[in-house]
Scaffold this active site. Structure first.
Site, PDB file in Angstrom:
ATOM      1  N   ASN A 167      20.245  50.612 -25.443  1.00  0.00           N
ATOM      2  CA  ASN A 167      18.789  49.847 -25.790  1.00  0.00           C
ATOM      3  C   ASN A 167      18.084  49.873 -26.936  1.00  0.00           C
ATOM      4  OD1 ASN A 167      17.982  52.502 -25.426  1.00  0.00           O
ATOM      5  ND2 ASN A 167      16.052  52.288 -24.553  1.00  0.00           N
ATOM      6  N   GLU A 264      17.364  63.245 -24.998  1.00  0.00           N
ATOM      7  CA  GLU A 264      16.354  62.618 -24.897  1.00  0.00           C
ATOM      8  C   GLU A 264      16.771  61.753 -23.512  1.00  0.00           C
ATOM      9  OE1 GLU A 264      13.346  62.070 -25.135  1.00  0.00           O
ATOM     10  OE2 GLU A 264      13.518  63.407 -26.672  1.00  0.00           O
ATOM     11  N   CYS A 298      13.112  53.981 -22.622  1.00  0.00           N
ATOM     12  CA  CYS A 298      12.654  55.223 -21.903  1.00  0.00           C
ATOM     13  C   CYS A 298      11.149  55.450 -22.025  1.00  0.00           C
ATOM     14  CB  CYS A 298      13.518  56.348 -22.551  1.00  0.00           C
ATOM     15  SG  CYS A 298      13.144  56.863 -24.084  1.00  0.00           S
TER      16      CYS A 298
HETATM   17  C1  UN1 Z   1      10.227  53.523 -28.492  1.00  0.00           C
HETATM   18  O1  UN1 Z   1       9.463  53.490 -27.600  1.00  0.00           O
HETATM   19  O2  UN1 Z   1       9.949  52.532 -29.530  1.00  0.00           O
HETATM   20  O3  UN1 Z   1      15.554  55.117 -25.205  1.00  0.00           O
HETATM   21  C2  UN1 Z   1      11.636  53.977 -28.643  1.00  0.00           C
HETATM   22  C3  UN1 Z   1      14.242  54.986 -25.518  1.00  0.00           C
HETATM   23  C4  UN1 Z   1      13.573  56.072 -26.335  1.00  0.00           C
HETATM   24  C5  UN1 Z   1      13.109  55.321 -27.629  1.00  0.00           C
HETATM   25  C6  UN1 Z   1      11.774  54.608 -27.354  1.00  0.00           C
HETATM   26  N1  UN1 Z   1      14.463  57.211 -26.794  1.00  0.00           N
HETATM   27  O4  UN1 Z   1      14.201  54.129 -25.051  1.00  0.00           O
END
Ligand code: UN1
Length: 501
Positions: A167, A264, A298
């Site tokens: 993503n 994460e 996320c």
């Molecule tokens: C964001 O909110 O700009 O996988 C980054 C994801 C998170 C990163 C979000 N680790 O969407």
């Protein structure tokens, strides 16, 4: 405004001829000799973005060996010299922001503006870690013994396995690879199989910037290859972003090996709109949080808690704006939401919404369907808002798509309780100017990132990022917080031989 088809062929100068993908192993670009795979555009799945061959176990072994061999020299390279490589790679990314950002949009499906913005964001992240060399590298403690000092220094861990999701094809890899390299580690990277082209672009930037051979290897492959990389005997630490289920299995695998791991994982992030909120502002932020990147973050806003006195007004305002979103070709000017990453993702999320809507107590406020026009073949799903009367899987499960689940709360207490009612704890947003509500949210919401009057997504490069509960495991990412994972401390007792005993 109706949802427009956005079938324009405007492509920001993009050539549509398929790219050839290569792995980077021991400083050499190679095609590989595994099975051929196609990287396709989610907006037009019949269109091939790139063609490659899957990496094999012998590529993995060579990449890890090269990383081990390159480690002592890279670790001993002054941090300023390592930083200069990151700085130059940032310049390369900035110089290619338009064309690589367009390719990102073509490959992943987020809008072109988001793609270009993401390439620039990756450059910013690289620059942050380039300048780490100018910051303190350790701490000096007093000793209880005369004539002695105690130094705490930070040393690289060794070979880091980096496994990244689809993503943010370039920003998330940048925020893992830049601190890994900046602090003196070497890296073997396995990006998501759906976005190999942008991985090649980031590796190209680092090679062009002068990264020595073997310091970074890139292997294109599926999840099984990622699993073998994580468990490879030559790896010292593992950093991963992706789903909670894969993250937990990697944590278990690393636990058996006593191997440091940072993951994460998922989110089910709530926005709380209280009765005193600026409703126009809140609607814009919730719209951005829930539907940018088609909700595939996320950090996306996937739950909304709205306080009863303003609920009808806010939901009317919000659903009007959601149904007016321009959904279509991510490369076309003016598109606000593109497709999901794949037809499979679209079908799974569409099914989850359809199942939810069939349950009593679920009220579909807008969206919920695929398209029957020229978007039919692409991985498009309407931006969707559902109101729930109570407990429901749509309240609990991360869908990773453009779906916002709403519940109403009587008062602040109930609103915060609903926001906190999740196994995840990545981010939350609270819309209010009431200091008591802000204080209560700060104390009661167990999240890694809390926004007051801004959307749940977004992360600045210089501050810690990561979640609580099932959203994250191990030290935080980004900013100086990244040092905790990418280095080990060494405590050095320093005493001159003639010092008093
Ligand atoms: C964001 O909110 O700009 O996988 C980054 C994801 C998170 C990163 C979000 N680790 O969407």
């Amino acid at each position: 405004m109706p949802q427009s088809a956005g079938a324009s062929a405007t492509t920001g100068g993009l050539s549509r001829s398929p790219r050839t993908l290569r792995h980077l192993v021991a400083g050499q670009w190679r095609s590989g000799d595994g099975d051929e795979f196609l990287d396709v555009s989610p907006a037009r799945p019949h269109e091939t973005v790139a063609v490659g061959r899957l990496a094999q176990d012998h590529d993995l072994d060579q990449a890890v060996t090269a990383a081990r061999d390159a480690f002592p020299r890279w670790a001993a390279t002054p941090p300023h010299a390592r930083g200069r490589v990151l700085d130059r790679a940032a310049d390369v990314l900035d110089a290619h922001a338009e064309d690589w950002g367009t390719e990102l949009s073509w490959e992943e499906g987020k809008t072109r503006a988001e793609g270009v913005g993401e390439v620039r964001r990756a450059a910013e992240i690289l620059r942050y870690y380039a300048s780490e060399a100018s910051r303190p590298v350790g701490e000096v403690f007093a000793s209880p013994r005369p004539g002695e000092q105690i130094h705490v220094t930070h040393r690289p861990v060794g070979v880091v396995a980096v496994v990244t999701p689809f993503n943010f094809p370039v920003a998330i890899p940048a925020w893992k690879i830049a601190p890994a390299l900046g602090y003196g580690n070497t890296v073997v990277w396995k990006p998501a199989g759906l976005v190999p082209l942008l991985a090649v672009r980031l590796a190209e930037a680092l090679v062009e910037a002068g990264l020595p051979e073997g310091v970074l290897s890139l292997l294109l492959g599926n999840g099984a290859l990622g699993g073998r990389l994580v468990g490879h005997p030559g790896v010292d630490a593992v950093t991963f972003t992706g789903s909670t289920s894969v993250g937990r299995s990697l944590i278990a695998a690393c636990g058996r090996l006593a191997r440091p791991v940072q993951t994460e994982m998922g989110g089910k992030n709530a926005a709380v709109v209280l009765a005193d909120a600026d409703l126009e502002l809140a609607a814009g932020e919730v719209l951005a949080g829930a539907f940018r990147s088609a909700g595939q973050k996320c950090t996306a806003t996937s739950r909304l808690v709205v306080q009863e006195p303003v609920a009808d007004k806010f939901l009317t305002l919000l659903t009007e704006r959601v149904s007016a979103l321009r959904v279509g070709d991510p490369l076309a000017e003016g598109t606000e939401m593109g497709p999901l990453v794949s037809p499979q993702a679209r079908d799974e999320i569409h099914q989850a919404v359809a199942d939810g809507v069939a349950r009593p107590g679920t009220d579909l406020l807008t969206g919920g369907r695929t398209y029957d026009d020229d978007r039919m073949a692409g991985a498009y799903l309407q931006p969707t808002v559902v109101e729930l009367a109570g407990e429901d899987p749509l309240w609990r499960e991360e869908l990773f798509g453009p779906v916002l689940s709403v519940r109403r709360a009587r008062d602040l207490d109930e609103a915060l309780a609903l926001a906190e009612d999740s196994e995840f704890g990545l981010s939350a947003a609270v819309f209010t100017d009431d200091l008591r509500a802000v204080t209560a949210a700060t104390e009661r919401l167990d999240v890694g990132v809390l926004h007051i009057n801004s959307e749940t997504a977004g992360a600045d490069p210089h501050v810690p990022f990561g979640g609580s509960k099932q959203s994250g495991y191990g030290p935080k990412e980004q900013g100086r917080a990244a040092r905790e994972f990418f280095t080990r401390t060494r405590t050095v007792y320093v005493r001159a031989s003639g010092a008093a005993r």
